[in-house]
Scaffold this motif. Structure first.
Motif, PDB file in Angstrom:
ATOM      1  N   VAL B  23       0.854  -1.198   0.000  1.00 14.96           N
ATOM      2  CA  VAL B  23       0.000   0.000   0.000  1.00 14.96           C
ATOM      3  C   VAL B  23       0.887   1.244   0.000  1.00 14.96           C
ATOM      4  CG1 VAL B  23      -1.656   1.347   1.360  1.00 14.96           C
ATOM      5  CG2 VAL B  23      -1.959  -1.122   1.115  1.00 14.96           C
ATOM      6  N   SER B  24       1.933   1.207   0.805  1.00 15.06           N
ATOM      7  CA  SER B  24       2.839   2.343   0.900  1.00 15.06           C
ATOM      8  C   SER B  24       3.521   2.617  -0.446  1.00 15.06           C
ATOM      9  CB  SER B  24       3.870   2.045   1.993  1.00 15.06           C
ATOM     10  OG  SER B  24       4.879   3.018   1.991  1.00 15.06           O
ATOM     11  N   ARG B  25       3.946   1.558  -1.122  1.00 14.83           N
ATOM     12  CA  ARG B  25       4.554   1.703  -2.455  1.00 14.83           C
ATOM     13  C   ARG B  25       3.542   2.291  -3.434  1.00 14.83           C
ATOM     14  NH1 ARG B  25       9.281  -1.693  -3.754  1.00 14.83           N
ATOM     15  NH2 ARG B  25       8.632  -1.262  -5.881  1.00 14.83           N
ATOM     16  N   ALA B  26       2.296   1.753  -3.389  1.00 18.51           N
ATOM     17  CA  ALA B  26       1.259   2.232  -4.310  1.00 18.51           C
ATOM     18  C   ALA B  26       0.939   3.701  -4.035  1.00 18.51           C
ATOM     19  CB  ALA B  26      -0.003   1.375  -4.183  1.00 18.51           C
ATOM     20  N   ALA B  27       0.965   4.086  -2.758  1.00 14.76           N
ATOM     21  CA  ALA B  27       0.697   5.484  -2.408  1.00 14.76           C
ATOM     22  C   ALA B  27       1.739   6.397  -3.055  1.00 14.76           C
ATOM     23  CB  ALA B  27       0.702   5.647  -0.894  1.00 14.76           C
ATOM     24  N   ILE B  33      -4.770   8.346  -4.908  1.00 15.00           N
ATOM     25  CA  ILE B  33      -5.520   7.263  -4.263  1.00 15.00           C
ATOM     26  C   ILE B  33      -5.476   7.397  -2.737  1.00 15.00           C
ATOM     27  CG2 ILE B  33      -5.691   4.755  -3.948  1.00 15.00           C
ATOM     28  CD1 ILE B  33      -4.674   4.299  -6.690  1.00 15.00           C
ATOM     29  N   HIS B  34      -6.641   7.186  -2.106  1.00 14.54           N
ATOM     30  CA  HIS B  34      -6.727   7.083  -0.653  1.00 14.54           C
ATOM     31  C   HIS B  34      -7.067   5.624  -0.318  1.00 14.54           C
ATOM     32  CE1 HIS B  34      -7.249   8.925   3.356  1.00 14.54           C
ATOM     33  NE2 HIS B  34      -8.043   7.892   3.538  1.00 14.54           N
ATOM     34  N   ALA B 311       4.124  -6.936  -5.712  1.00 14.01           N
ATOM     35  CA  ALA B 311       2.912  -7.493  -6.310  1.00 14.01           C
ATOM     36  C   ALA B 311       1.654  -6.829  -5.749  1.00 14.01           C
ATOM     37  CB  ALA B 311       2.870  -9.003  -6.083  1.00 14.01           C
ATOM     38  N   VAL B 312       1.643  -6.545  -4.448  1.00 12.19           N
ATOM     39  CA  VAL B 312       0.491  -5.859  -3.849  1.00 12.19           C
ATOM     40  C   VAL B 312       0.352  -4.469  -4.479  1.00 12.19           C
ATOM     41  CG1 VAL B 312      -0.433  -4.846  -1.719  1.00 12.19           C
ATOM     42  CG2 VAL B 312       0.605  -7.124  -1.664  1.00 12.19           C
TER      43      VAL B 312
END
Lengths: 354, 354
Positions: B23-27, B33-34, B311-312
């Motif tokens: 999630v942190s990487r995606a943020a 995105i929230h 991957a997440v």
């Protein structure tokens, strides 16, 4: 004494030219093999004129008819006598050759082989096995069935396990083969009813203590070192091998792209050219061409229908190795004697390929 | 306005740490995105302390229970209320989030999603679709079903074709999707009875002239440009994707080997390092992580159970893109209006991944 390989030259998608060129390549790379080539003698002799090095290593046997790719197995059995496929298998039955290779119709080849060579004792349904590059020290795992039959019940799957384990012993020299059953998950409740039933059967019988059953494995485990033999039905197995072939081809295309991308990567490609070529060979599906029919009294190798000369060469070399180390009869003896090892030899498709 | 993605942080094989890091990487890579993160708030807040950059982009929602990997779908539906998976899906139902991502038990996720989000009109059985790198100009083909259900009859396969084609239109921007049916050969007599029947059904209806049916395709055609959508049952599809993942990992290992082999190849590797890294990314299964559930009133993305943070991240990015371009509702409208295009956006998993 020379090993004699019988070749059906007519059935493949690329015609007899590609098969004869493959035979010629195999003749160069495998000195101790003689060839019996079946098909239209006029066409074959014309092809052979372009491959003089085959010289006296090759005998042409004329046959009028060809089994087409669209023919049903039942048709091939009823009307196939006189075809190159029939004659090629018949050479093994008569003892004129130690193994047969065909690029033709898989279903027809299995049906004709069943009729002429007969099933080995105790085998209800033969399977086609292929060697799969793996992390195991012997370099390959065995996947079966990859297309002998689209359906398999629990008893068939259990027998595939026995056949695969016997092949791992005699063909790859694995002393105590580990057998896994391909499924969509490793949890006990996963999968179709016949897979559930086969799981119980394999677990209960444990292959009489000679092979070990490791339980369900997933697609990602096929090349793993958790297992030596992966059992599945012929529908799933066939789709798996072709899907992985397609993916490997795509990755090769990506790899080529990557080394064309910048000046620096082109330069890198020049320095690494030998390594890249070695890699390309390792992941080239043509060089692992050839599925062996297990559970028959005779060695039959099915080459890919669209095999080019390199792939035909690989299938012939594979058949030659199987024949020289008596793997097929080893499997039959292994099964009937329930566990006595009858010969250990390392069989790798295309390992000697130039 | 921010897109809100609901995340089930508890179900994966690597635990909530890996999910929160993803999630942190995606943020970091997807600014708009929230996140609504569901799970044990004590554990999650502890994880979040190590990812301060997530800061106020993330809301934790406490749930007591976890759906385990070994739980049956029926159990999950009966006893799953109160679990992080249930709460994560429920956030989409309530409109608190536009999409949900879970690394948990596939069967349970489908069962809970079916219960809470309901099937879209006219859909009997939803499917899980994945994007498959291909030779097509849009870069991906669509393969479905890859694991929603291990069985599919002819009517299911026909509907999967419709769902896949609608997804190709709305998700990949393909104006006139070509649909193929996965089989062991392209001859009309090949395959199991339900595949034979589905072939006739697809051929007769031709998807009302909006999509074209190209007939049987083989495993090697999955990445081809003959076709945009490949239809199969969830058993075969699941085994195919995992087999290709396993093979791609093996090829990566071979590639590493190849560049370690000689001094010259090491040097070549140094020059070509950027290209090799790019290639590794292209063939990294983690970066194409995420199957979307098609045929539901809501966007659900199933991540690989063993997903690591990379991957997440890919699965979350994929969910974000699906949500932003309203692909799921587009598919539903496409199906109900029988052909009116409702939005075209390019969705590629992990295409923005660092």
């Amino acid at each position: 004494m020379d090993t004699i390989i019988s070749v059906d030259a007519m059935g493949g998608d690329r015609g007899p030219e590609a098969v004869v060129e493959g035979v010629s390549r195999a003749a160069a790379s495998s000195p101790g093999i003689h060839f019996l080539i079946h098909g239209d003698s006029e066409v074959l002799n014309e092809c052979l004129r372009r491959h003089r090095r085959l010289g006296d290593r090759c005998t042409v046997r004329h046959s009028e008819a060809v089994v087409s790719m669209s023919e049903r197995p039942s048709q091939a059995v009823r009307h196939g006598k006189g075809s190159s496929m029939w004659a090629a298998v018949d050479s093994v039955k008569r003892g004129d050759a130690s193994a047969v290779v065909s690029c033709g119709n898989t279903g027809a080849l299995m049906a004709i082989s069943l009729l002429l060579l007969k099933k080995a004792p105790g085998i209800h349904r033969p399977a086609i096995a292929c060697l799969w590059p793996s992390y195991n020290e012997h370099g390959f795992n065995i996947l079966l069935d990859v297309g002998a039959d689209i359906k398999a019940d629990e008893e068939d799957l259990f027998k595939y396990g026995l056949l695969g384990a016997a092949y791992a012993k005699t063909g790859l020299g694995v002393a105590y083969p580990r057998v896994g059953l391909l499924n969509v998950g490793t949890e006990s409740f996963k999968g179709r009813s016949e897979i559930q039933a086969a799981d119980k059967l394999m677990d209960q019988r444990q292959f009489d203590g000679e092979y070990s059953y490791v339980g369900f494995v997933e697609g990602s485990d096929i090349p793993s070192n958790r297992v030596d033999v992966i059992v599945t039905d012929g529908f799933t197995g066939n789709i798996v091998i072709k899907s992985v072939e397609g993916a490997a081809s795509l990755i090769r295309a990506f790899l080529k792209d990557a080394f064309r991308h910048t000046m620096l990567s082109r330069l890198g490609g020049v320095f690494a050219i030998t390594s890249i070529r070695r890699l390309f060979k390792r992941i080239d599906p043509r060089r692992a061409n050839g599925g062996v029919f297990l559970g028959l009294n005779g060695t039959v190798v099915k080459s890919h229908g669209s095999a080019d000369p390199i792939a035909v060469e690989a299938a012939i070399e594979f058949a030659g190795k199987l024949a020289k180390s008596h793997v097929t009869s080893g499997v039959v003896t292994e099964l009937s004697s329930k566990g006595q090892r009858t010969g250990t030899a390392s069989i790798e498709p295309g390992a000697n390929t130039a």
